[in-house]
Design an enzyme around this catalytic site. Structure first.
Site, PDB file in Angstrom:
ATOM      1  N   ASP A  17       0.840  -1.202   0.000  1.00 37.13           N
ATOM      2  CA  ASP A  17       0.000   0.000   0.000  1.00 37.13           C
ATOM      3  C   ASP A  17       0.876   1.254   0.000  1.00 37.13           C
ATOM      4  OD1 ASP A  17       0.912  -0.589   2.593  1.00 37.13           O
ATOM      5  OD2 ASP A  17      -0.683   0.560   3.525  1.00 37.13           O
ATOM      6  N   ASP A  26       8.738   5.133  -4.058  1.00 40.24           N
ATOM      7  CA  ASP A  26       9.238   3.818  -3.607  1.00 40.24           C
ATOM      8  C   ASP A  26       9.460   2.838  -4.760  1.00 40.24           C
ATOM      9  OD1 ASP A  26       9.250   4.446  -0.934  1.00 40.24           O
ATOM     10  OD2 ASP A  26       7.406   3.371  -0.432  1.00 40.24           O
ATOM     11  N   TRP A 136      -2.709  -1.385  12.375  1.00 41.87           N
ATOM     12  CA  TRP A 136      -1.361  -0.832  12.143  1.00 41.87           C
ATOM     13  C   TRP A 136      -1.180   0.209  13.261  1.00 41.87           C
ATOM     14  CZ3 TRP A 136      -2.879  -3.839   8.357  1.00 41.87           C
ATOM     15  CH2 TRP A 136      -2.212  -3.972   7.144  1.00 41.87           C
ATOM     16  N   TYR A 138       0.954   2.791  14.777  1.00 42.78           N
ATOM     17  CA  TYR A 138       2.174   3.550  14.524  1.00 42.78           C
ATOM     18  C   TYR A 138       2.234   4.805  15.400  1.00 42.78           C
ATOM     19  CZ  TYR A 138       3.149   0.832  10.262  1.00 42.78           C
ATOM     20  OH  TYR A 138       3.454  -0.166   9.374  1.00 42.78           O
ATOM     21  N   ARG A 140       3.078   8.294  16.140  1.00 43.29           N
ATOM     22  CA  ARG A 140       3.418   9.432  15.258  1.00 43.29           C
ATOM     23  C   ARG A 140       2.829  10.720  15.817  1.00 43.29           C
ATOM     24  NH1 ARG A 140       4.440   7.125  10.012  1.00 43.29           N
ATOM     25  NH2 ARG A 140       5.892   5.513  10.675  1.00 43.29           N
ATOM     26  N   LYS A 170       0.149  -4.557  14.205  1.00 38.95           N
ATOM     27  CA  LYS A 170       1.369  -4.384  13.408  1.00 38.95           C
ATOM     28  C   LYS A 170       2.116  -3.217  14.033  1.00 38.95           C
ATOM     29  CE  LYS A 170       2.374  -3.819   8.472  1.00 38.95           C
ATOM     30  NZ  LYS A 170       3.195  -2.629   8.448  1.00 38.95           N
ATOM     31  N   GLY A 197       9.702  -1.798   7.357  1.00 37.12           N
ATOM     32  CA  GLY A 197      10.396  -0.516   7.313  1.00 37.12           C
ATOM     33  C   GLY A 197      11.147  -0.299   6.016  1.00 37.12           C
ATOM     34  N   GLY A 223       7.166  -5.074   3.163  1.00 33.51           N
ATOM     35  CA  GLY A 223       6.924  -4.588   1.814  1.00 33.51           C
ATOM     36  C   GLY A 223       8.229  -4.271   1.118  1.00 33.51           C
TER      37      GLY A 223
END
Ligand code: FBP
Length: 246
Positions: A17, A26, A136, A138, A140, A170, A197, A223
């Site tokens: 994603d 990416d 997920w 995270y 932040r 995750k 990462g 990923g």
């Protein structure tokens, strides 16, 4: 939680994603094509699930257990307090054949409450349809700046995932086995998978994967470390040896 994403009690997800979250920065000429990623999963047979946003899930057939990411945000708002809202419904994910849904909560963001509320509603809907729910988690935003991988903040994120009712959390790796063990303890019966990462050297990536599994994680969701590697098939197999034989 149903066992659809588990093999030998472990989970290995191939995440794709990043085109949404990071943009084409990416990608190269190969991995810009979703079929290239699907082919890695098909050829190796090691991934227990593949993660897409709804558009790719709709247009590309994967024949691997599908995880549809229900929220997302672009990378255009750096420096702002992160907020990622629902874009795809649980019903739509089911109609696309999803076996699981994913949702990002930016723990510590000034907007975390909105994401927790949305996640909580999604989780009820998804569980009513027997889907696996992956959070997920995270850290932040300015309240956790510089602490995104710290033991206490990641452990708090793991605990929130348990309290909110996620089947799988995750989480970022904290960088050492002992601190990640504490993270996993805090997750209780919520299974922990670590995020891959940014791209690292193969040895470093595999060493980290081994530490993550030694700490007691259920697996990983990776990923870029796979599909940005010149040998994604070989590396997938090496990673699977670490995840499933630990
Ligand atoms: P990677 O293994 O490439 O880090 O992918 C895992 C993931 O969670 C993706 O699902 C998501 O797009 C990306 O990381 C988000 O990364 P970040 O928030 O660090 O930009």
């Amino acid at each position: 939680m149903n066992n659809i994403l588990l093999k030998n009690g472990k989970i290995l997800l191939l995440a794709y994603d990043q085109g949404f979250e990071h943009g084409p920065t990416d990608f190269n000429d190969d991995n810009v094509d979703p079929d290239y990623i699907i082919n890695i999963a098909k050829q190796t047979g090691v991934y227990t699930g593949i993660v897409f946003q709804e558009g790719i899930a709709e247009k590309y057939a994967a024949s691997i257990p599908l995880v549809v990411k229900l929220n997302g945000k672009t990378s255009f708002h750096k420096g702002e307090e992160p907020l990622s809202l629902q874009l795809c419904t649980v019903d739509k994910a089911v109609s696309l054949g999803a076996k699981a849904v994913g949702y990002t909560i930016y723990v510590g963001s000034e907007h975390e409450e909105k994401m927790m509320q949305e996640f909580s509603r999604i989780e009820d809907e998804a569980h009513a349809k027997d889907l696996v729910v992956i959070a997920w988690m995270y850290p932040r935003g300015k309240h956790v700046e510089g602490k995104e991988t710290s033991r206490d903040v990641v452990a708090y994120s793991a605990r929130l995932a348990l309290e909110l009712g996620a089947d799988v959390a995750k989480l970022p790796y904290t960088g050492d086995i002992e601190s990640f063990e504490w993270v996993i303890k805090n997750a209780g019966k919520t299974l922990v998978v670590a995020q891959g990462g940014a791209k690292k050297a193969q040895v470093e990536f595999l060493r980290e994967a081994s530490e993550i599994m030694q700490a007691g994680a259920a697996g990983m969701a990776v990923g870029r470390n796979i599909w940005q590697d010149p040998d994604p098939i070989g590396l997938s197999q090496k990673l699977a040896d670490v995840i499933f034989k630990s």
